[in-house]
Design a protein around this motif. Structure first.
Motif, PDB file in Angstrom:
ATOM      1  N   ASP A 131       0.812  -1.223   0.000  1.00 45.78           N
ATOM      2  CA  ASP A 131       0.000   0.000   0.000  1.00 45.78           C
ATOM      3  C   ASP A 131       0.841   1.267   0.000  1.00 45.78           C
ATOM      4  OD1 ASP A 131       0.932   0.203   2.613  1.00 45.78           O
ATOM      5  OD2 ASP A 131      -0.983  -0.324   3.536  1.00 45.78           O
ATOM      6  N   ALA A 132       2.168   1.126  -0.024  1.00 47.68           N
ATOM      7  CA  ALA A 132       3.099   2.268  -0.036  1.00 47.68           C
ATOM      8  C   ALA A 132       2.835   3.232   1.110  1.00 47.68           C
ATOM      9  CB  ALA A 132       3.048   3.008  -1.362  1.00 47.68           C
ATOM     10  N   ASN A 133       2.156   2.748   2.147  1.00 52.62           N
ATOM     11  CA  ASN A 133       1.854   3.569   3.320  1.00 52.62           C
ATOM     12  C   ASN A 133       1.056   4.829   2.972  1.00 52.62           C
ATOM     13  OD1 ASN A 133       3.498   2.042   5.475  1.00 52.62           O
ATOM     14  ND2 ASN A 133       4.969   2.339   3.833  1.00 52.62           N
ATOM     15  N   GLY A 134       0.389   4.773   1.821  1.00 50.98           N
ATOM     16  CA  GLY A 134      -0.407   5.915   1.388  1.00 50.98           C
ATOM     17  C   GLY A 134       0.416   7.064   0.846  1.00 50.98           C
ATOM     18  N   GLY A 135       1.672   6.815   0.562  1.00 45.57           N
ATOM     19  CA  GLY A 135       2.586   7.902   0.213  1.00 45.57           C
ATOM     20  C   GLY A 135       2.738   8.198  -1.263  1.00 45.57           C
ATOM     21  N   ILE A 136       3.720   9.052  -1.542  1.00 46.07           N
ATOM     22  CA  ILE A 136       4.001   9.518  -2.899  1.00 46.07           C
ATOM     23  C   ILE A 136       4.816   8.488  -3.670  1.00 46.07           C
ATOM     24  CG2 ILE A 136       5.078  11.367  -4.245  1.00 46.07           C
ATOM     25  CD1 ILE A 136       4.887  13.117  -1.696  1.00 46.07           C
ATOM     26  N   PHE A 137       5.811   7.901  -2.984  1.00 43.95           N
ATOM     27  CA  PHE A 137       6.751   7.003  -3.631  1.00 43.95           C
ATOM     28  C   PHE A 137       6.449   5.536  -3.294  1.00 43.95           C
ATOM     29  CE2 PHE A 137       9.157  10.935  -2.577  1.00 43.95           C
ATOM     30  CZ  PHE A 137       9.338  11.397  -3.868  1.00 43.95           C
ATOM     31  N   LYS A 138       6.763   4.661  -4.225  1.00 43.97           N
ATOM     32  CA  LYS A 138       6.635   3.220  -4.004  1.00 43.97           C
ATOM     33  C   LYS A 138       7.827   2.529  -4.630  1.00 43.97           C
ATOM     34  CE  LYS A 138       3.431  -0.649  -4.448  1.00 43.97           C
ATOM     35  NZ  LYS A 138       2.111  -1.107  -4.936  1.00 43.97           N
ATOM     36  N   PRO A 139       8.718   1.960  -3.833  1.00 43.43           N
ATOM     37  CA  PRO A 139       8.733   1.982  -2.358  1.00 43.43           C
ATOM     38  C   PRO A 139       9.047   3.389  -1.829  1.00 43.43           C
ATOM     39  CG  PRO A 139      10.771   1.036  -3.184  1.00 43.43           C
ATOM     40  CD  PRO A 139       9.876   1.224  -4.380  1.00 43.43           C
ATOM     41  N   ASN A 140       8.717   3.598  -0.567  1.00 39.93           N
ATOM     42  CA  ASN A 140       8.983   4.898   0.050  1.00 39.93           C
ATOM     43  C   ASN A 140      10.486   5.125   0.174  1.00 39.93           C
ATOM     44  OD1 ASN A 140       6.510   3.536   1.798  1.00 39.93           O
ATOM     45  ND2 ASN A 140       6.046   5.556   0.993  1.00 39.93           N
ATOM     46  N   ARG A 141      10.896   6.378   0.047  1.00 39.86           N
ATOM     47  CA  ARG A 141      12.309   6.761   0.155  1.00 39.86           C
ATOM     48  C   ARG A 141      12.469   7.553   1.436  1.00 39.86           C
ATOM     49  NH1 ARG A 141      13.745   8.479  -6.070  1.00 39.86           N
ATOM     50  NH2 ARG A 141      12.579   6.795  -7.085  1.00 39.86           N
ATOM     51  N   MET A 142      13.089   6.952   2.423  1.00 41.67           N
ATOM     52  CA  MET A 142      12.973   7.496   3.767  1.00 41.67           C
ATOM     53  C   MET A 142      14.304   7.624   4.502  1.00 41.67           C
ATOM     54  SD  MET A 142       9.706   7.767   3.821  1.00 41.67           S
ATOM     55  CE  MET A 142       9.583   8.350   5.494  1.00 41.67           C
ATOM     56  N   TRP A 143      14.329   8.613   5.399  1.00 44.65           N
ATOM     57  CA  TRP A 143      15.318   8.674   6.471  1.00 44.65           C
ATOM     58  C   TRP A 143      14.632   8.181   7.741  1.00 44.65           C
ATOM     59  CZ3 TRP A 143      20.396  10.033   5.991  1.00 44.65           C
ATOM     60  CH2 TRP A 143      20.777  10.717   4.828  1.00 44.65           C
ATOM     61  N   SER A 144      15.359   7.463   8.564  1.00 46.94           N
ATOM     62  CA  SER A 144      14.830   6.986   9.838  1.00 46.94           C
ATOM     63  C   SER A 144      15.859   7.270  10.923  1.00 46.94           C
ATOM     64  CB  SER A 144      14.560   5.474   9.755  1.00 46.94           C
ATOM     65  OG  SER A 144      14.169   4.960  11.011  1.00 46.94           O
ATOM     66  N   ALA A 145      15.400   7.869  12.019  1.00 48.61           N
ATOM     67  CA  ALA A 145      16.301   8.235  13.123  1.00 48.61           C
ATOM     68  C   ALA A 145      15.738   7.741  14.444  1.00 48.61           C
ATOM     69  CB  ALA A 145      16.491   9.747  13.175  1.00 48.61           C
ATOM     70  N   VAL A 146      16.635   7.375  15.341  1.00 45.69           N
ATOM     71  CA  VAL A 146      16.261   6.929  16.684  1.00 45.69           C
ATOM     72  C   VAL A 146      17.066   7.722  17.703  1.00 45.69           C
ATOM     73  CG1 VAL A 146      16.264   4.993  18.315  1.00 45.69           C
ATOM     74  CG2 VAL A 146      15.675   4.596  15.913  1.00 45.69           C
ATOM     75  N   VAL A 147      16.392   8.210  18.746  1.00 45.83           N
ATOM     76  CA  VAL A 147      17.070   8.856  19.873  1.00 45.83           C
ATOM     77  C   VAL A 147      16.741   8.102  21.146  1.00 45.83           C
ATOM     78  CG1 VAL A 147      16.936  11.124  18.765  1.00 45.83           C
ATOM     79  CG2 VAL A 147      15.189  10.468  20.431  1.00 45.83           C
ATOM     80  N   ASP A 148      17.607   8.226  22.164  1.00 47.79           N
ATOM     81  CA  ASP A 148      17.328   7.602  23.445  1.00 47.79           C
ATOM     82  C   ASP A 148      16.494   8.545  24.312  1.00 47.79           C
ATOM     83  OD1 ASP A 148      19.085   9.475  24.557  1.00 47.79           O
ATOM     84  OD2 ASP A 148      20.701   8.039  24.883  1.00 47.79           O
ATOM     85  N   ARG A 149      16.205   8.141  25.537  1.00 44.59           N
ATOM     86  CA  ARG A 149      15.310   8.926  26.386  1.00 44.59           C
ATOM     87  C   ARG A 149      15.862  10.316  26.692  1.00 44.59           C
ATOM     88  NH1 ARG A 149      10.586  10.772  27.070  1.00 44.59           N
ATOM     89  NH2 ARG A 149       9.741  10.844  29.171  1.00 44.59           N
ATOM     90  N   ASP A 150      17.171  10.452  26.713  1.00 46.23           N
ATOM     91  CA  ASP A 150      17.780  11.763  26.953  1.00 46.23           C
ATOM     92  C   ASP A 150      17.940  12.573  25.677  1.00 46.23           C
ATOM     93  OD1 ASP A 150      18.075  11.473  29.760  1.00 46.23           O
ATOM     94  OD2 ASP A 150      19.847  10.228  29.454  1.00 46.23           O
ATOM     95  N   GLY A 151      17.495  12.017  24.560  1.00 49.51           N
ATOM     96  CA  GLY A 151      17.546  12.738  23.301  1.00 49.51           C
ATOM     97  C   GLY A 151      18.803  12.543  22.489  1.00 49.51           C
ATOM     98  N   HIS A 152      19.729  11.713  22.964  1.00 50.81           N
ATOM     99  CA  HIS A 152      20.961  11.487  22.198  1.00 50.81           C
ATOM    100  C   HIS A 152      20.663  10.699  20.929  1.00 50.81           C
ATOM    101  CE1 HIS A 152      22.525  12.079  26.349  1.00 50.81           C
ATOM    102  NE2 HIS A 152      23.415  12.810  25.686  1.00 50.81           N
ATOM    103  N   LEU A 153      21.254  11.115  19.830  1.00 55.14           N
ATOM    104  CA  LEU A 153      21.048  10.448  18.553  1.00 55.14           C
ATOM    105  C   LEU A 153      21.732   9.088  18.564  1.00 55.14           C
ATOM    106  CD1 LEU A 153      19.974  10.584  15.647  1.00 55.14           C
ATOM    107  CD2 LEU A 153      22.147  11.662  14.992  1.00 55.14           C
ATOM    108  N   CYS A 154      20.938   8.042  18.345  1.00 55.79           N
ATOM    109  CA  CYS A 154      21.466   6.676  18.367  1.00 55.79           C
ATOM    110  C   CYS A 154      21.764   6.148  16.970  1.00 55.79           C
ATOM    111  CB  CYS A 154      20.459   5.738  19.035  1.00 55.79           C
ATOM    112  SG  CYS A 154      20.098   6.108  20.760  1.00 55.79           S
ATOM    113  N   SER A 155      20.934   6.542  16.004  1.00 57.47           N
ATOM    114  CA  SER A 155      21.077   5.977  14.672  1.00 57.47           C
ATOM    115  C   SER A 155      20.344   6.826  13.658  1.00 57.47           C
ATOM    116  CB  SER A 155      20.494   4.550  14.651  1.00 57.47           C
ATOM    117  OG  SER A 155      20.385   4.043  13.338  1.00 57.47           O
TER     118      SER A 155
END
Length: 240
Positions: free
Chosen positions: A56-80
């Motif tokens: 379903d392409a997540n309802g988006g513009i692109f298929k497959p979607n072209r994405m950045w993904s970021a994760v931070v910890d509870r203190d806000g430090h960038l993990c990935s």
């Protein structure tokens, strides 16, 4: 060397020193690395490749979607920070800021996705001006920078969700690279597939932090405007 030349050289030196100090490593203990449970970040980021390739392409513009993904910890430090496909370069900072926002405004009593923050941050809303708090550290806009630091940033449209383990917030996930509505669907689905969606409650009708689409032209409460006719309904987002 005459006095005038000495003054010019000194002025040039002070300019260089000033420019250097403005970008020095002056975080005051801000750089500590990621404090999330071992394996959690990899588990979350692993889901990106799965979700962007859904039919379903997540309802988006692109298929497959072209994405950045970021994760931070509870203190806000960038993990990935990772990306898939030829994602917009400007979306890197947005993904990081979404992760920081969702983590920063969720707790063990209530989860708020960045999609939930759209309406209250509009002019006249109870949280108007929130976007001007916790500014993103522009020193780390470039790809490959900022790991282990608190970069900040506040984004109040879809794409960021808090991560929960044992009823507690352990960090945030932010994605960017498509419509804000598709970004929300991707983040929401990634979290669910990673098993980190055990939120205590939310503002959506089903007590989650899912997106609430506006029923009128002006979003109110915790609503978010539709992006495109292809937007997935909240119920479809729940069941990838």
């Amino acid at each position: 060397m005459n006095a005038k030349r000495c003054i010019k050289l000194l002025a040039a030196l002070l300019t260089v020193v000033g420019a250097t100090s403005a970008f020095a490593d002056d975080d005051g203990g801000n750089v500590v690395g990621c404090t999330m449970p071992a394996g959690t970040v990899a588990l979350v980021q692993k889901q990106l490749a799965v979700v962007v390739n859904l039919s379903d392409a997540n309802g988006g513009i692109f298929k497959p979607n072209r994405m950045w993904s970021a994760v931070v910890d509870r203190d806000g430090h960038l993990c990935s920070v990772i990306k898939t496909g030829d994602a917009w370069p400007g979306s890197r900072a947005i993904a990081i800021a979404k992760a920081y926002t969702a983590n920063g405004f969720s707790n063990d009593a209530l989860a708020l996705s960045t999609a939930n923050l759209y309406a209250p941050t509009q002019p006249g809303g109870s949280l108007y001006g929130l976007n001007n708090t916790n500014p993103f550290d522009a020193r780390f806009l470039a790809n490959g920078t900022g790991q282990g630091r608190v970069l900040g940033g506040v984004v109040t449209f879809g794409g960021g969700v808090a991560l929960y383990l044992g009823g507690k917030v352990i960090g945030g996930l932010g994605v960017s690279g498509d419509s804000a509505c598709a970004d929300h669907a991707i983040a929401f689905r990634m979290r669910k597939l990673a098993g980190l969606a055990g939120i205590p409650g939310g503002v959506a009708p089903d007590k989650t932090d899912n997106i609430i689409y506006a029923t009128n032209s002006v979003p109110v409460g915790f609503e978010h405007p539709h992006c495109f006719p292809s937007d997935l309904s909240p119920s479809k987002i729940e069941t990838p």
